[in-house]
Design a protein around this motif. Structure first.
Motif, mmCIF file in Angstrom:
data_model
loop_
_atom_site.group_PDB
_atom_site.id
_atom_site.type_symbol
_atom_site.label_atom_id
_atom_site.label_comp_id
_atom_site.label_asym_id
_atom_site.label_seq_id
_atom_site.Cartn_x
_atom_site.Cartn_y
_atom_site.Cartn_z
ATOM 1 N N ARG A 175 0.691 -1.092 -0.073
ATOM 2 C CA ARG A 175 0.059 -0.323 0.051
ATOM 3 C C ARG A 175 0.785 1.274 -0.008
ATOM 4 N NH1 ARG A 175 -5.185 -0.525 2.299
ATOM 5 N NH2 ARG A 175 -5.094 1.721 2.178
ATOM 6 N N LEU A 176 1.900 1.361 0.766
ATOM 7 C CA LEU A 176 2.725 2.487 0.954
ATOM 8 C C LEU A 176 3.558 2.879 -0.337
ATOM 9 C CD1 LEU A 176 4.226 2.042 4.671
ATOM 10 C CD2 LEU A 176 2.516 3.915 3.766
ATOM 11 N N SER A 177 3.956 1.791 -1.014
ATOM 12 C CA SER A 177 4.705 1.639 -2.319
ATOM 13 C C SER A 177 4.063 2.667 -3.483
ATOM 14 C CB SER A 177 5.321 0.391 -2.716
ATOM 15 O OG SER A 177 4.081 -0.235 -3.260
ATOM 16 N N GLU A 178 2.612 2.741 -3.140
ATOM 17 C CA GLU A 178 1.871 3.609 -4.244
ATOM 18 C C GLU A 178 2.076 4.941 -3.981
ATOM 19 O OE1 GLU A 178 -2.010 2.009 -3.630
ATOM 20 O OE2 GLU A 178 -1.302 -0.185 -4.276
ATOM 21 N N VAL A 179 2.623 5.250 -2.804
ATOM 22 C CA VAL A 179 2.506 6.818 -2.404
ATOM 23 C C VAL A 179 4.100 7.396 -2.012
ATOM 24 C CG1 VAL A 179 -0.123 6.906 -1.782
ATOM 25 C CG2 VAL A 179 1.428 6.172 -0.033
ATOM 26 N N VAL A 180 4.870 6.311 -1.879
ATOM 27 C CA VAL A 180 6.204 6.987 -1.230
ATOM 28 C C VAL A 180 7.312 6.355 -2.428
ATOM 29 C CG1 VAL A 180 5.616 7.358 0.962
ATOM 30 C CG2 VAL A 180 6.671 5.265 0.292
ATOM 31 N N ASP A 181 8.473 6.877 -2.300
ATOM 32 C CA ASP A 181 9.715 6.401 -3.198
ATOM 33 C C ASP A 181 10.354 5.191 -2.453
ATOM 34 O OD1 ASP A 181 11.822 7.286 -1.497
ATOM 35 O OD2 ASP A 181 11.566 9.533 -2.605
ATOM 36 N N ASP B 293 7.770 12.344 8.020
ATOM 37 C CA ASP B 293 6.274 12.643 7.494
ATOM 38 C C ASP B 293 5.749 11.712 8.684
ATOM 39 O OD1 ASP B 293 3.847 11.589 6.213
ATOM 40 O OD2 ASP B 293 4.411 13.245 4.959
ATOM 41 N N ILE C 130 1.061 10.316 6.443
ATOM 42 C CA ILE C 130 0.829 9.251 5.659
ATOM 43 C C ILE C 130 0.493 7.637 6.079
ATOM 44 C CG2 ILE C 130 1.940 7.695 3.749
ATOM 45 C CD1 ILE C 130 3.330 10.269 2.819
ATOM 46 N N ILE D 193 -3.447 4.340 6.538
ATOM 47 C CA ILE D 193 -3.010 3.032 5.648
ATOM 48 C C ILE D 193 -2.754 1.922 6.471
ATOM 49 C CG2 ILE D 193 -1.145 2.134 3.917
ATOM 50 C CD1 ILE D 193 -0.825 4.770 2.738
#
Length: 486
Positions: free
Chosen positions: A34-40, A171, A174, A178
């Motif tokens: 899930r996180l890989s969709e919004v962070v690098d 941050d 985020i 999630i």
């Protein structure tokens, strides 16, 4: 020393469930996806575990329980730890407190770092005082920390902190929504643990029912539950303060607190309402049984119990993915009102009763709640999902979400005769016209009934994994075995 073997399974003995560390590895994988969709790719998640809490200013600690998000992610039993996850790879790094040699006299010899790494099935293990140094070497582009409000307690979760963390780019917006949403949908591993905790809970309730009799005290029934859950099931903890009501105490929704500590003597003719849930490997059950102390329902006890049971069955037959939890609450309320009308306690149109707010007089709480590591599990009101309803009767709901396969919830309709609420209704010109005061007076000292089951939402409906006697006939048959079981 924890009860996790070196092959990476939590267990309290061969007679209890062995919980694999793959449960937590899969949780981390779901989170990183899930996180890989919004962070690098160079972003990391940093979580801080729980710490010992003392009894006020004394040197006596409460029994340690791990911070829930940290437990969900790593399954670590020890206090004062940190956990680091690289989002792109899912690699996990645990950091444990360094125990001074002098402390081993009191605390025992700690595991080595290699042993911790093997036990928790992570990629790396280090001491907590090297966390800053490790992050310096990793050079994260972003560190995600956990910060957000629990909508049940209105408190915020524990954000990771260590000396020097301000050197890094952080941050704290985020992660929370999630990871909380990930916790809402249970994996097969999590379901297995919850089934076990609920099986132990139900068997403990059955043991209590078999031993309960007039002349006992409520706390003795609580003690029987606690003994069974730990001695037989390996459940050291319960998910919440035990609620052991009898008689009019059944109209106190969260009975069992310090002012009302399950201390009343149980009398012949009392209705008992016992709400208790054992916790195993961090996951809790939440089951309520209602039954007559002497094992035989009176006519009045039978009709109220069956009214609540009808509401419970109607909801469980209606649940499907996509169904609104608010609609399920309304359905349960209307079934209870209909059943009370059948015994002439209420008069008039059920829809009009509901719109006037009469249902909340007899059931002031919501239909149920999400369930998991926390008894009121997280995710009830997250961004992107329905807001809390404002209308009387539904504003007490702990979630307003549309149901999804994989959710775990309680279904717990109730019917209570709460004196201040009844007096308010009788003095209200709108509500009083639905009440038959003569019949109502018969139930004035009744107490209450709640029936609470634990369910998983499936693709086609539900799995009810709460094996306790539920019908009047099943309860009376079970309690007739008192002499042979007790």
């Amino acid at each position: 020393m924890t009860c996790i073997s070196q092959d990476g399974k939590f267990s309290l003995g061969e007679h209890t469930l062995a919980v694999p560390m793959e449960l937590y590895k899969l949780n981390r994988e779901r989170l990183c996806k899930r996180l890989s969709e919004v962070v690098d790719k160079d972003a990391y998640v940093l979580l801080q575990g729980g710490s010992h809490i003392s009894h006020y200013c004394t040197d006596v600690d409460y029994i340690f329980r791990q911070e829930p998000y940290f437990h969900w992610t790593f399954g670590v039993s020890e206090p004062d730890c940190y956990g680091l996850i690289q989002v792109s790879s899912g690699e996990a790094h645990l950091f444990f407190p360094r125990v001074e040699e002098a402390h081993t006299v009191w605390l025992g010899k700690p595991l080595s770092l290699d042993e911790y790494k093997c036990r928790y099935k992570v990629n790396y293990a280090s001491y907590a005082d090297t966390l800053g140094e490790t992050l310096n070497a990793l050079k994260p582009s972003l560190i995600l920390t956990l910060f957000g409000k629990n909508t049940d307690s209105d408190m915020t979760c524990k954000e990771a902190h260590f000396e020097g963390i301000d050197r890094f780019t952080l941050d704290n917006k985020i992660l929370h929504k999630i990871i909380a949403d990930c916790r809402v949908i249970k994996t097969d591993y999590e379901k297995e643990v919850m089934r076990y905790a609920t099986k132990v809970t139900c068997n403990a309730h059955k043991s209590v029912m078999a031993k309960c009799k007039p002349g006992m005290y409520e706390y003795q029934c609580e003690a029987n539950f606690l003994h069974y859950a730990y001695y037989v099931g390996g459940c050291r903890h319960v998910g919440y303060n035990n609620i052991c009501c009898s008689g009019m105490n059944g109209a106190v929704l969260h009975y069992g607190h310090a002012t009302e500590p399950n201390s009343k003597e149980i009398h012949d003719g009392d209705m008992c309402l016992f709400d208790m849930g054992a916790s195993y490997s961090g996951y809790t059950a939440d089951v309520t049984v209602s039954f007559p102390a002497n094992g035989k329902f009176t006519d009045d006890q039978r009709v109220i119990y069956n009214a609540v049971l009808a509401a419970s069955r109607a909801v469980m037959n209606a649940i499907r993915p996509g169904v609104s939890w608010v609609d399920m609450h309304i359905l349960a309320n209307k079934i209870t009102l209909r059943e009370l009308r059948e015994i002439d306690l209420l008069r008039g149109d059920v829809d009009e009763m509901y719109e006037a707010g009469l249902a909340a007089i007899f059931q002031p709480h919501g239909l149920g709640h999400l369930l998991g590591i926390d008894v009121h599990d997280v995710g009830g009101y997250l961004e992107g999902h329905p807001d809390r309803p404002l209308k009387p009767g539904v504003k007490a709901l702990r979630t307003a979400r549309n149901l999804e396969a994989g959710m775990a919830l309680t279904v717990e309709p109730g019917c209570y005769f709460i004196e201040p609420l009844l007096k308010r209704a009788l003095s209200d010109p709108v509500l009083s016209r639905f009440l038959n005061e003569k019949v109502l007076k018969r139930f004035w000292k009744f107490g209450g009934v709640r029936i609470e089951d634990n369910i998983f939402v499936t693709e086609r409906g539900i799995e009810n994994y709460t094996p306790v006697p539920r019908t009047v006939e099943e309860i009376e048959e079970w309690m007739s075995k008192k002499e042979t079981i007790a």
